[in-house]
Scaffold this motif. Structure first.
Motif, PDB file in Angstrom:
ATOM      1  N   VAL A 224      -3.299   3.011  -4.520  1.00 52.44           N
ATOM      2  CA  VAL A 224      -3.595   2.627  -5.900  1.00 52.44           C
ATOM      3  C   VAL A 224      -2.372   1.955  -6.526  1.00 52.44           C
ATOM      4  CG1 VAL A 224      -4.147   3.507  -8.198  1.00 52.44           C
ATOM      5  CG2 VAL A 224      -5.370   4.389  -6.233  1.00 52.44           C
ATOM      6  N   ALA A 225      -1.177   2.487  -6.255  1.00 50.61           N
ATOM      7  CA  ALA A 225       0.047   1.908  -6.812  1.00 50.61           C
ATOM      8  C   ALA A 225       0.251   0.479  -6.318  1.00 50.61           C
ATOM      9  CB  ALA A 225       1.243   2.769  -6.444  1.00 50.61           C
ATOM     10  N   GLU A 226       0.004   0.231  -5.034  1.00 45.25           N
ATOM     11  CA  GLU A 226       0.122  -1.129  -4.497  1.00 45.25           C
ATOM     12  C   GLU A 226      -0.927  -2.042  -5.126  1.00 45.25           C
ATOM     13  OE1 GLU A 226       1.762  -0.172   0.013  1.00 45.25           O
ATOM     14  OE2 GLU A 226      -0.382  -0.148  -0.399  1.00 45.25           O
ATOM     15  N   MET A 227      -2.103  -1.500  -5.352  1.00 44.87           N
ATOM     16  CA  MET A 227      -3.172  -2.271  -5.974  1.00 44.87           C
ATOM     17  C   MET A 227      -2.762  -2.702  -7.378  1.00 44.87           C
ATOM     18  SD  MET A 227      -6.333  -3.304  -5.711  1.00 44.87           S
ATOM     19  CE  MET A 227      -7.688  -3.747  -6.739  1.00 44.87           C
ATOM     20  N   LYS A 228      -2.178  -1.776  -8.132  1.00 43.11           N
ATOM     21  CA  LYS A 228      -1.757  -2.089  -9.498  1.00 43.11           C
ATOM     22  C   LYS A 228      -0.704  -3.190  -9.526  1.00 43.11           C
ATOM     23  CE  LYS A 228      -2.524   2.387 -11.699  1.00 43.11           C
ATOM     24  NZ  LYS A 228      -1.855   3.532 -12.352  1.00 43.11           N
ATOM     25  N   SER A 229       0.241  -3.127  -8.618  1.00 41.39           N
ATOM     26  CA  SER A 229       1.338  -4.100  -8.654  1.00 41.39           C
ATOM     27  C   SER A 229       0.970  -5.447  -8.040  1.00 41.39           C
ATOM     28  CB  SER A 229       2.580  -3.525  -7.963  1.00 41.39           C
ATOM     29  OG  SER A 229       2.321  -3.301  -6.598  1.00 41.39           O
ATOM     30  N   ASN A 230      -0.081  -5.510  -7.227  1.00 44.87           N
ATOM     31  CA  ASN A 230      -0.467  -6.754  -6.546  1.00 44.87           C
ATOM     32  C   ASN A 230      -1.932  -7.101  -6.775  1.00 44.87           C
ATOM     33  OD1 ASN A 230       2.101  -7.011  -5.206  1.00 44.87           O
ATOM     34  ND2 ASN A 230       1.450  -5.335  -3.894  1.00 44.87           N
ATOM     35  N   LEU A 231      -2.441  -6.850  -7.952  1.00 46.60           N
ATOM     36  CA  LEU A 231      -3.871  -7.011  -8.204  1.00 46.60           C
ATOM     37  C   LEU A 231      -4.369  -8.419  -7.898  1.00 46.60           C
ATOM     38  CD1 LEU A 231      -6.538  -5.840  -9.173  1.00 46.60           C
ATOM     39  CD2 LEU A 231      -5.868  -6.456 -11.501  1.00 46.60           C
ATOM     40  N   ALA A 232      -3.684  -9.423  -8.369  1.00 48.26           N
ATOM     41  CA  ALA A 232      -4.145 -10.803  -8.171  1.00 48.26           C
ATOM     42  C   ALA A 232      -4.220 -11.149  -6.689  1.00 48.26           C
ATOM     43  CB  ALA A 232      -3.231 -11.777  -8.896  1.00 48.26           C
ATOM     44  N   ALA A 233      -3.216 -10.765  -5.917  1.00 44.06           N
ATOM     45  CA  ALA A 233      -3.202 -11.067  -4.478  1.00 44.06           C
ATOM     46  C   ALA A 233      -4.312 -10.313  -3.752  1.00 44.06           C
ATOM     47  CB  ALA A 233      -1.848 -10.718  -3.881  1.00 44.06           C
ATOM     48  N   VAL A 234      -4.542  -9.078  -4.131  1.00 40.80           N
ATOM     49  CA  VAL A 234      -5.585  -8.264  -3.500  1.00 40.80           C
ATOM     50  C   VAL A 234      -6.960  -8.869  -3.787  1.00 40.80           C
ATOM     51  CG1 VAL A 234      -6.715  -6.005  -3.541  1.00 40.80           C
ATOM     52  CG2 VAL A 234      -4.228  -6.145  -3.502  1.00 40.80           C
ATOM     53  N   LEU A 235      -7.179  -9.288  -5.018  1.00 36.13           N
ATOM     54  CA  LEU A 235      -8.470  -9.891  -5.368  1.00 36.13           C
ATOM     55  C   LEU A 235      -8.682 -11.215  -4.647  1.00 36.13           C
ATOM     56  CD1 LEU A 235      -8.691  -9.099  -9.184  1.00 36.13           C
ATOM     57  CD2 LEU A 235      -9.818  -7.932  -7.283  1.00 36.13           C
ATOM     58  N   ARG A 236      -7.636 -12.000  -4.465  1.00 37.31           N
ATOM     59  CA  ARG A 236      -7.755 -13.251  -3.710  1.00 37.31           C
ATOM     60  C   ARG A 236      -8.169 -12.975  -2.273  1.00 37.31           C
ATOM     61  NH1 ARG A 236      -3.413 -15.027  -6.699  1.00 37.31           N
ATOM     62  NH2 ARG A 236      -1.897 -14.291  -5.178  1.00 37.31           N
ATOM     63  N   LYS A 237      -7.574 -11.950  -1.658  1.00 36.83           N
ATOM     64  CA  LYS A 237      -7.921 -11.609  -0.277  1.00 36.83           C
ATOM     65  C   LYS A 237      -9.372 -11.138  -0.190  1.00 36.83           C
ATOM     66  CE  LYS A 237      -3.317 -10.483   1.374  1.00 36.83           C
ATOM     67  NZ  LYS A 237      -2.446  -9.475   1.953  1.00 36.83           N
ATOM     68  N   ALA A 238      -9.800 -10.341  -1.159  1.00 39.67           N
ATOM     69  CA  ALA A 238     -11.183  -9.850  -1.162  1.00 39.67           C
ATOM     70  C   ALA A 238     -12.157 -11.015  -1.343  1.00 39.67           C
ATOM     71  CB  ALA A 238     -11.376  -8.821  -2.264  1.00 39.67           C
ATOM     72  N   ALA A 239     -11.829 -11.946  -2.228  1.00 36.72           N
ATOM     73  CA  ALA A 239     -12.695 -13.105  -2.455  1.00 36.72           C
ATOM     74  C   ALA A 239     -12.766 -13.991  -1.214  1.00 36.72           C
ATOM     75  CB  ALA A 239     -12.189 -13.904  -3.644  1.00 36.72           C
ATOM     76  N   ALA A 240     -11.716 -13.979  -0.410  1.00 37.43           N
ATOM     77  CA  ALA A 240     -11.683 -14.782   0.816  1.00 37.43           C
ATOM     78  C   ALA A 240     -12.461 -14.126   1.952  1.00 37.43           C
ATOM     79  CB  ALA A 240     -10.244 -15.023   1.243  1.00 37.43           C
ATOM     80  N   GLY A 241     -12.947 -12.891   1.737  1.00 36.18           N
ATOM     81  CA  GLY A 241     -13.775 -12.240   2.747  1.00 36.18           C
ATOM     82  C   GLY A 241     -13.187 -10.989   3.365  1.00 36.18           C
ATOM     83  N   GLU A 242     -11.982 -10.632   2.993  1.00 37.50           N
ATOM     84  CA  GLU A 242     -11.357  -9.442   3.573  1.00 37.50           C
ATOM     85  C   GLU A 242     -11.834  -8.193   2.833  1.00 37.50           C
ATOM     86  OE1 GLU A 242      -6.898  -7.755   4.618  1.00 37.50           O
ATOM     87  OE2 GLU A 242      -7.174  -9.841   4.046  1.00 37.50           O
ATOM     88  N   GLU A 243     -12.105  -7.136   3.572  1.00 39.10           N
ATOM     89  CA  GLU A 243     -12.503  -5.874   2.970  1.00 39.10           C
ATOM     90  C   GLU A 243     -11.253  -5.022   2.788  1.00 39.10           C
ATOM     91  OE1 GLU A 243     -15.027  -2.485   4.764  1.00 39.10           O
ATOM     92  OE2 GLU A 243     -16.405  -3.905   3.831  1.00 39.10           O
ATOM     93  N   ILE A 244     -11.047  -4.495   1.583  1.00 39.25           N
ATOM     94  CA  ILE A 244      -9.845  -3.744   1.260  1.00 39.25           C
ATOM     95  C   ILE A 244     -10.233  -2.336   0.843  1.00 39.25           C
ATOM     96  CG2 ILE A 244      -7.861  -3.644  -0.299  1.00 39.25           C
ATOM     97  CD1 ILE A 244      -8.455  -6.825  -0.483  1.00 39.25           C
ATOM     98  N   ILE A 245      -9.581  -1.347   1.438  1.00 43.17           N
ATOM     99  CA  ILE A 245      -9.820   0.052   1.083  1.00 43.17           C
ATOM    100  C   ILE A 245      -8.615   0.535   0.302  1.00 43.17           C
ATOM    101  CG2 ILE A 245     -10.181   2.390   1.953  1.00 43.17           C
ATOM    102  CD1 ILE A 245     -11.468   1.034   4.442  1.00 43.17           C
ATOM    103  N   VAL A 246      -8.870   1.010  -0.915  1.00 40.59           N
ATOM    104  CA  VAL A 246      -7.806   1.529  -1.768  1.00 40.59           C
ATOM    105  C   VAL A 246      -7.806   3.043  -1.623  1.00 40.59           C
ATOM    106  CG1 VAL A 246      -6.887   1.626  -4.112  1.00 40.59           C
ATOM    107  CG2 VAL A 246      -8.162  -0.396  -3.365  1.00 40.59           C
ATOM    108  N   THR A 247      -6.630   3.607  -1.341  1.00 40.87           N
ATOM    109  CA  THR A 247      -6.535   5.052  -1.146  1.00 40.87           C
ATOM    110  C   THR A 247      -5.838   5.710  -2.336  1.00 40.87           C
ATOM    111  OG1 THR A 247      -4.440   4.869   0.037  1.00 40.87           O
ATOM    112  CG2 THR A 247      -6.444   4.813   1.356  1.00 40.87           C
ATOM    113  N   LYS A 248      -6.197   6.959  -2.558  1.00 43.40           N
ATOM    114  CA  LYS A 248      -5.560   7.767  -3.603  1.00 43.40           C
ATOM    115  C   LYS A 248      -5.256   9.118  -2.986  1.00 43.40           C
ATOM    116  CE  LYS A 248      -6.230   9.202  -8.374  1.00 43.40           C
ATOM    117  NZ  LYS A 248      -7.131   9.142  -9.531  1.00 43.40           N
TER     118      LYS A 248
END
Length: 76
Positions: A5-29
């Motif tokens: 979750v912490a990585e997601m917060k700090s890199n939100l834009a990059a994570v969303l770009r990867k997801a939009a490009a077709g990559e599946e991302i699992i966020v852990t807590k």
């Protein structure tokens, strides 16, 4: 790809770009899967309307619109 979750917060834009490009991302807590982010998927597959049943023939009985005697009391 798995991120916290912490990585997601700090890199939100990059994570969303990867997801939009077709990559599946699992966020852990706390080390456990929390949410899954991925590209948009269609809710259902559409069938073509013209010719959709060409390989699935069906027939309708001649009396399909006639009610049986059990409906007599409702149709008076």
């Amino acid at each position: 790809m798995t991120i916290t979750v912490a990585e997601m917060k700090s890199n939100l834009a990059a994570v969303l770009r990867k997801a939009a490009a077709g990559e599946e991302i699992i966020v852990t807590k706390h080390g456990k899967p929390y949410v899954k982010i991925g590209p948009e998927k269609p809710l259902y597959d559409k069938l073509p309307r013209i010719g959709a049943f060409k390989d699935h023939p069906f027939r309708m009985s001649e009396d399909f619109d006639e009610l049986g005697s059990e409906w007599d009391e409702y149709t008076r």
